[in-house]
Enzyme design. Sequence first.
Site, PDB file in Angstrom:
ATOM      1  N   THR A 289      35.472  44.942  51.077  1.00 39.99           N
ATOM      2  CA  THR A 289      36.926  45.128  51.182  1.00 39.99           C
ATOM      3  C   THR A 289      37.715  44.023  50.477  1.00 39.99           C
ATOM      4  O   THR A 289      38.863  44.230  50.099  1.00 39.99           O
ATOM      5  CB  THR A 289      37.385  45.176  52.658  1.00 39.99           C
ATOM      6  OG1 THR A 289      37.041  43.946  53.287  1.00 39.99           O
ATOM      7  CG2 THR A 289      36.775  46.349  53.392  1.00 39.99           C
ATOM      8  N   ASP A 290      37.099  42.837  50.329  1.00 45.00           N
ATOM      9  CA  ASP A 290      37.893  41.687  49.878  1.00 45.00           C
ATOM     10  C   ASP A 290      38.516  41.879  48.500  1.00 45.00           C
ATOM     11  O   ASP A 290      39.655  41.461  48.270  1.00 45.00           O
ATOM     12  CB  ASP A 290      37.033  40.416  49.875  1.00 45.00           C
ATOM     13  CG  ASP A 290      36.798  39.881  51.286  1.00 45.00           C
ATOM     14  OD1 ASP A 290      37.477  40.359  52.221  1.00 45.00           O
ATOM     15  OD2 ASP A 290      35.944  38.996  51.455  1.00 45.00           O
TER      16      ASP A 290
ATOM     17  N   SER B 255      31.847  41.103  48.162  1.00 44.84           N
ATOM     18  CA  SER B 255      32.809  41.358  47.067  1.00 44.84           C
ATOM     19  C   SER B 255      33.752  40.192  46.829  1.00 44.84           C
ATOM     20  O   SER B 255      34.476  40.180  45.826  1.00 44.84           O
ATOM     21  CB  SER B 255      33.585  42.653  47.292  1.00 44.84           C
ATOM     22  OG  SER B 255      34.689  42.466  48.129  1.00 44.84           O
TER      23      SER B 255
ATOM     24  N   THR C 298      30.638  44.631  53.253  1.00 43.21           N
ATOM     25  CA  THR C 298      30.380  44.714  54.689  1.00 43.21           C
ATOM     26  C   THR C 298      29.824  46.080  55.082  1.00 43.21           C
ATOM     27  O   THR C 298      29.065  46.206  56.038  1.00 43.21           O
ATOM     28  CB  THR C 298      31.690  44.417  55.459  1.00 43.21           C
ATOM     29  OG1 THR C 298      32.061  43.077  55.161  1.00 43.21           O
ATOM     30  CG2 THR C 298      31.545  44.583  56.950  1.00 43.21           C
TER      31      THR C 298
HETATM   32  N1  ASP Z   1      33.461  39.742  52.417  1.00 43.34           N
HETATM   33  C1  ASP Z   1      33.196  41.155  52.534  1.00 43.34           C
HETATM   34  C2  ASP Z   1      33.206  41.755  51.151  1.00 43.34           C
HETATM   35  O1  ASP Z   1      34.250  41.889  50.584  1.00 43.34           O
HETATM   36  C3  ASP Z   1      34.236  41.763  53.402  1.00 43.34           C
HETATM   37  C4  ASP Z   1      34.141  43.252  53.572  1.00 43.34           C
HETATM   38  O2  ASP Z   1      33.487  43.969  52.869  1.00 43.34           O
HETATM   39  O3  ASP Z   1      34.846  43.727  54.495  1.00 43.34           O
HETATM   40  O4  ASP Z   1      32.164  42.078  50.632  1.00 43.34           O
END
Ligand code: ASP
Length: 314
Positions: A95-96, A62, A16
């Site tokens: 973040t995932d 991610s 993200t």
């Molecule tokens: N789905 C995203 C990822 O993990 C969520 C994020 O980065 O906050 O790439």
Amino acid sequence: MQNTAGRVVIIGTGGTIAGTAARADDLVGYTAGALGVEQLVAALPALAGQALEAHTLAQLDSSDMDHATWAALREGVAAQLARPEVVGVVVTHGTDTLEETAYFLHRTLAAPKPVVLTAAMRPATAPSPDGPQNLLDAVTLVRWPGARGVAVAFGGQVYAGTDLRKVHGFRIDAFDGGDAGPLGVVEDGRPRLFRDWPDAPLHPAAQHLGEPAAWPVVDILTSHAGARGATLDALVAAGARGIVIAGTGNGSVHQALQAAAARAAGAGVTVRRASRCQLGGVVGAPADALPSAGVLTPVQARIELMLDLLAARR
Ligand code: ASP
């Protein structure tokens, strides 16, 4: 004070932090990893003039992180750390699965210099994105004297690569350091650590990871009301060599899964218990039928078991 002369290498993997949305107020319907990390760095005036390099390794959401990208990232970071002029590496990530990548690097990468991962909950196109400050904090940490090992800079906090867990799906304070808490904070461009940089004992398998396609298959299964042993049997039939059961409470496992775990063990599959609780891990006893994964979260326990199985092959 910060080492402003040394070179910092920023490796982008997507997420993200590099996400863009068609509408600035869209905080969920964006495309993660749309931008290269070079663009993120160029958009941050506070980094202008610093000795920096930015390289985009991947542009993944991610949630789609895979072992091949982990292996490439580990190799790429190691190559950068080996350059004498490089003081450390920043990795931008989603973040995932941030906690998984942090743990994998922590266990497999010799990091006498700092490797700081960072991410964001809001895309780069948001009216108030959290990525730029997180990236700046990560660079600040990498430049800080004494920094070493794998850490994460997020939301003004610093976490050890072993302790991180994502605890919220939307808020920008999405992470927690578990029972250990954060390693420290970054306040107005200055890190304040509550304890020393953690030691990073490498897993024995780190010396010979080999091709990721050949890494042993380890799956995670959650224990819950109405759990079915057939689900665990199916994982074994599909090639799992290890299974982590995310147990209830202190790692307790539904009796249907316990019976299936005994069948799996009989077939040579290693089964360990973690806890689906956010905090505390599993306090096990030597006589337990199913060994506990201790303080590791289920996703950390999966990585650890994969590495254990890899080491046992030699
Ligand atoms: N789905 C995203 C990822 O993990 C969520 C994020 O980065 O906050 O790439």
